[in-house]
Design a protein around this motif. Structure first.
Motif, PDB file in Angstrom:
ATOM      1  N   GLY A   1      -0.607   4.823   2.305  1.00 40.75           N
ATOM      2  CA  GLY A   1      -0.439   3.403   2.022  1.00 40.75           C
ATOM      3  C   GLY A   1      -0.757   3.076   0.572  1.00 40.75           C
ATOM      4  N   LEU A   2      -1.860   3.650   0.072  1.00 43.45           N
ATOM      5  CA  LEU A   2      -2.242   3.395  -1.310  1.00 43.45           C
ATOM      6  C   LEU A   2      -1.223   4.003  -2.277  1.00 43.45           C
ATOM      7  CD1 LEU A   2      -4.302   2.118  -3.162  1.00 43.45           C
ATOM      8  CD2 LEU A   2      -5.647   4.227  -3.052  1.00 43.45           C
ATOM      9  N   ARG A   3      -0.700   5.178  -1.929  1.00 45.33           N
ATOM     10  CA  ARG A   3       0.319   5.784  -2.781  1.00 45.33           C
ATOM     11  C   ARG A   3       1.560   4.897  -2.846  1.00 45.33           C
ATOM     12  NH1 ARG A   3       2.672  11.958  -2.880  1.00 45.33           N
ATOM     13  NH2 ARG A   3       4.241  11.570  -4.481  1.00 45.33           N
ATOM     14  N   LEU A   4       1.919   4.332  -1.705  1.00 44.64           N
ATOM     15  CA  LEU A   4       3.121   3.505  -1.650  1.00 44.64           C
ATOM     16  C   LEU A   4       3.007   2.304  -2.591  1.00 44.64           C
ATOM     17  CD1 LEU A   4       5.862   2.996  -0.245  1.00 44.64           C
ATOM     18  CD2 LEU A   4       4.611   1.642   1.457  1.00 44.64           C
ATOM     19  N   VAL A   5       1.858   1.624  -2.550  1.00 49.98           N
ATOM     20  CA  VAL A   5       1.723   0.427  -3.371  1.00 49.98           C
ATOM     21  C   VAL A   5       1.513   0.774  -4.844  1.00 49.98           C
ATOM     22  CG1 VAL A   5       0.901  -1.014  -1.481  1.00 49.98           C
ATOM     23  CG2 VAL A   5      -0.748   0.247  -2.839  1.00 49.98           C
ATOM     24  N   LEU A   6       0.781   1.856  -5.137  1.00 45.70           N
ATOM     25  CA  LEU A   6       0.567   2.219  -6.536  1.00 45.70           C
ATOM     26  C   LEU A   6       1.833   2.773  -7.173  1.00 45.70           C
ATOM     27  CD1 LEU A   6      -3.007   3.815  -6.566  1.00 45.70           C
ATOM     28  CD2 LEU A   6      -2.314   1.541  -7.337  1.00 45.70           C
ATOM     29  N   SER A   7       2.672   3.413  -6.371  1.00 43.56           N
ATOM     30  CA  SER A   7       3.925   3.939  -6.902  1.00 43.56           C
ATOM     31  C   SER A   7       4.844   2.815  -7.380  1.00 43.56           C
ATOM     32  CB  SER A   7       4.651   4.770  -5.836  1.00 43.56           C
ATOM     33  OG  SER A   7       3.903   5.918  -5.514  1.00 43.56           O
ATOM     34  N   ALA A   8       4.640   1.624  -6.829  1.00 39.83           N
ATOM     35  CA  ALA A   8       5.442   0.469  -7.253  1.00 39.83           C
ATOM     36  C   ALA A   8       4.961  -0.096  -8.585  1.00 39.83           C
ATOM     37  CB  ALA A   8       5.388  -0.614  -6.182  1.00 39.83           C
ATOM     38  N   GLU A   9       3.760   0.334  -9.018  1.00 39.91           N
ATOM     39  CA  GLU A   9       3.239  -0.117 -10.305  1.00 39.91           C
ATOM     40  C   GLU A   9       4.003   0.566 -11.437  1.00 39.91           C
ATOM     41  OE1 GLU A   9       0.471  -2.125 -11.348  1.00 39.91           O
ATOM     42  OE2 GLU A   9       0.671  -2.946  -9.330  1.00 39.91           O
ATOM     43  N   PRO A  10       4.440  -0.169 -12.451  1.00 39.43           N
ATOM     44  CA  PRO A  10       5.143   0.462 -13.571  1.00 39.43           C
ATOM     45  C   PRO A  10       4.216   1.400 -14.345  1.00 39.43           C
ATOM     46  CG  PRO A  10       4.626  -1.829 -14.064  1.00 39.43           C
ATOM     47  CD  PRO A  10       4.306  -1.618 -12.617  1.00 39.43           C
ATOM     48  N   GLY A  11       4.735   2.561 -14.692  1.00 44.96           N
ATOM     49  CA  GLY A  11       3.987   3.483 -15.533  1.00 44.96           C
ATOM     50  C   GLY A  11       2.958   4.318 -14.822  1.00 44.96           C
ATOM     51  N   MET A  12       3.065   4.471 -13.492  1.00 49.18           N
ATOM     52  CA  MET A  12       2.132   5.316 -12.743  1.00 49.18           C
ATOM     53  C   MET A  12       2.896   6.358 -11.938  1.00 49.18           C
ATOM     54  SD  MET A  12      -0.987   2.987 -11.218  1.00 49.18           S
ATOM     55  CE  MET A  12      -1.855   1.793 -12.243  1.00 49.18           C
ATOM     56  N   VAL A  13       2.438   7.586 -12.019  1.00 46.55           N
ATOM     57  CA  VAL A  13       2.984   8.682 -11.217  1.00 46.55           C
ATOM     58  C   VAL A  13       1.872   9.174 -10.303  1.00 46.55           C
ATOM     59  CG1 VAL A  13       4.000  10.975 -11.238  1.00 46.55           C
ATOM     60  CG2 VAL A  13       4.624   9.323 -13.016  1.00 46.55           C
ATOM     61  N   ILE A  14       2.082   9.145  -9.015  1.00 40.85           N
ATOM     62  CA  ILE A  14       1.033   9.414  -8.031  1.00 40.85           C
ATOM     63  C   ILE A  14       1.224  10.776  -7.381  1.00 40.85           C
ATOM     64  CG2 ILE A  14      -0.243   8.471  -6.072  1.00 40.85           C
ATOM     65  CD1 ILE A  14       0.000   6.552  -8.460  1.00 40.85           C
TER      66      ILE A  14
END
Length: 223
Positions: free
Chosen positions: A25-38
């Protein structure tokens, strides 16, 4: 929140948590952040391997995992990826977890009930070299450091003891009872009791056991 510089390299973020639902779940939302690779890892050892392989900018690390705890994983990750900035994510607000995490290299400490914006903001802040700990936990941490600084000054307290009290303290640390101490020093048991009471008061200790521990720690038994 300021928009990230499009020309900047993306932030490499490693998410280490044994709870798959939370991790995904956290990966899903952070992946939507610009400039982040999870990237994900499911436990401490796999997180250390991933950190060694990819040298992430930021590691989001669960405190309590089976096998290797978060603080242990933090120390291991710092060993293989020294530049990684570690943020602990946990449901625990216990001081011991916080202190262990900070001692082992964590730059941030957030509770798992933090909002997504708080987590993404924490990632960006620690990536720039800042530290981030929620205010209530920061207060506890500062209090612990204050107490630690106070304890570091304790060795000087022994100078308040008289020569006779130092003799009694050494014998207490050697396991002698009051009668044995009285016999060795050629004084009465009541006098020994008075000396022990004065020692505890001067050193701000509560028992003979604490007095013995103090004497050993400060090497008062050394010749």
């Amino acid at each position: 929140m300021d928009a990230p510089d499009e020309a900047a390299e993306p932030l490499q973020v490693l998410l280490v948590d044994d709870q798959e639902l939370f991790r995904r779940g956290l990966r899903l939302v952070l992946s939507a952040e610009p400039g982040m690779v999870i990237e994900e890892a499911h436990d401490g050892p796999s997180g250390v391997e991933a950190a060694a392989r990819s040298a992430p900018d930021v590691v989001l690390l669960d405190v309590r995992m089976p096998g290797m705890s978060g603080p242990q994983a933090a120390a291991a990750i710092k060993a293989v990826a020294p530049s990684a900035r570690i943020v602990m994510l946990t449901a625990s607000d216990e001081e011991a977890d916080l202190f262990d995490s900070v001692r082992n290299g964590a730059a941030g400490y957030l509770l798992k009930d933090s909002s997504v914006d708080q987590v993404s903001d924490a990632v960006r802040k620690v990536a720039t070299g800042q530290s981030l700990i929620s205010p209530p936990m920061a207060t506890r941490l500062l209090e612990e450091f204050r107490q630690m600084a106070s304890r570091e000054g304790e060795p000087a307290r022994a100078t308040h003891l008289s020569d006779r009290e130092l003799e009694v303290l050494r014998l207490v640390a050697m396991g002698r009872n009051n009668r044995e101490i009285a016999g060795e020093l050629f004084i009465s048991e009541n006098t020994v009791k008075n000396h022990v009471r004065n020692i505890l008061e001067k050193l701000q200790l509560r028992s003979r056991v604490e007095a013995a521990t103090y004497a050993v720690r400060e090497r008062l038994l050394d010749p």
